[in-house]
Write an enzyme that holds these catalytic residues in place. Structure first.
Site, PDB file in Angstrom:
ATOM      1  CG  ASP A   1      -1.767   7.289   0.389  1.00 39.14           C
ATOM      2  OD1 ASP A   1      -1.010   8.056   0.020  1.00 39.14           O
ATOM      3  OD2 ASP A   1      -2.906   6.986  -0.188  1.00 39.14           O
TER       4      ASP A   1
ATOM      5  CG  ASP B   1      -1.743   1.284   1.301  1.00 38.04           C
ATOM      6  OD1 ASP B   1      -2.272   1.517   0.597  1.00 38.04           O
ATOM      7  OD2 ASP B   1      -1.610   1.865   2.567  1.00 38.04           O
TER       8      ASP B   1
HETATM    9 MG   LIG Z   1      -2.932   3.074   3.753  1.00 35.47          MG
END
Ligand SMILES: [Mg+2]
Length: 247
Positions: free
Chosen positions: A18, A16
């Site tokens: 962020d 992922d």
């Molecule tokens: Mg995230």
């Protein structure tokens, strides 16, 4: 376990963005808060109940595609808005209008503040590549590429599946596992040979639903227990903690 903290069968790492590679989860949380608080103030007056940038963010918007985040938070307050469409201006009171308002706020923050990656994540990306594994970024964000470039880590990722590519390929977002499965397939591996690295609860759910070989929960906000409950095989506070880990 290998020297990079993964089962030896794992050949692909799906990160992922962020909150895992870059601290942009904070930027997103702040942009959501601005957006929803303005909306709620306009609607309910000064006595409005504000968006909680931790609890509401984690529960309703973190990790989800933008429009899903708007719908999910509004539903929690029993508010219904018309859907509108992608082209809605940011001041229009529709699901997409609010989503666009939030996106403008994120872009503004990225432009003015820039993005620096987590140093431990850069070290970990370099370590897994040195160990011969392949890497992908899997993000719901439509601004994923801009963030990677700003953070200077684009060259450390072989494949990118983000909000823009998911839309092109009609992949449902997290908590569905489809974007992770697509990234694993693009790297040439099935789910059992891939590890998922996520900080969001919906990302854990996607990891479990996709039957990935290993799911690493990245705990930046003190929610280790919730990450485990949602299916994390291990939880770390920094990806570099996996280097040299033997258990
Ligand atoms: Mg995230």
């Amino acid at each position: 376990m290998t020297e990079i903290g993964l089962p030896s069968g794992v050949r692909a790492c799906l990160f992922d963005l962020d909150g895992v590679l870059t601290p942009t989860a904070l930027v997103h949380a702040a942009a959501w808060k601005e957006t929803f608080d303005d909306f709620l103030r306009e609607r309910d007056g000064d006595g409005f109940r504000p968006f909680d940038a931790t609890a509401d963010y984690d529960e309703y918007v973190d990790g989800r595609p933008r429009a899903d985040g708007v719908r999910s938070f509004l539903a929690s307050r029993h508010i219904e808005l018309p859907e509108g469409d992608d082209e809605d201006p940011p001041d229009k009171q529709t699901v997409h209008g609010l989503g666009n308002r939030k996106n403008d706020a994120v872009l503004e923050k990225i432009r003015t503040q820039g993005v620096k990656p987590y140093p431990g994540s850069v070290r970990y990306l370099e370590a897994v590549r040195a160990a011969g594994l392949r890497t992908a970024v899997v993000s719901s964000s439509a601004n994923c590429r801009d963030v990677l470039v700003s953070a200077g880590i684009e060259h450390l990722l072989d494949v990118r599946v983000d909000g823009a590519t998911a839309k092109e390929r009609h992949l449902p977002g997290k908590p569905h596992p489809d974007t992770f499965l697509a990234a694993a397939a693009d790297l040439g591996f099935d789910a059992a040979r891939a590890a998922v690295f996520e900080d969001a609860l919906v990302g854990m759910d996607a990891g479990r639903a996709g039957h990935f070989g290993f799911v690493v929960g990245v705990d930046r906000v003190g929610q280790a227990a919730a990450l485990r409950q949602h299916g994390a095989d291990t939880v770390v506070e920094d990806l570099a903690d996996l280097i040299g880990a033997t258990a």
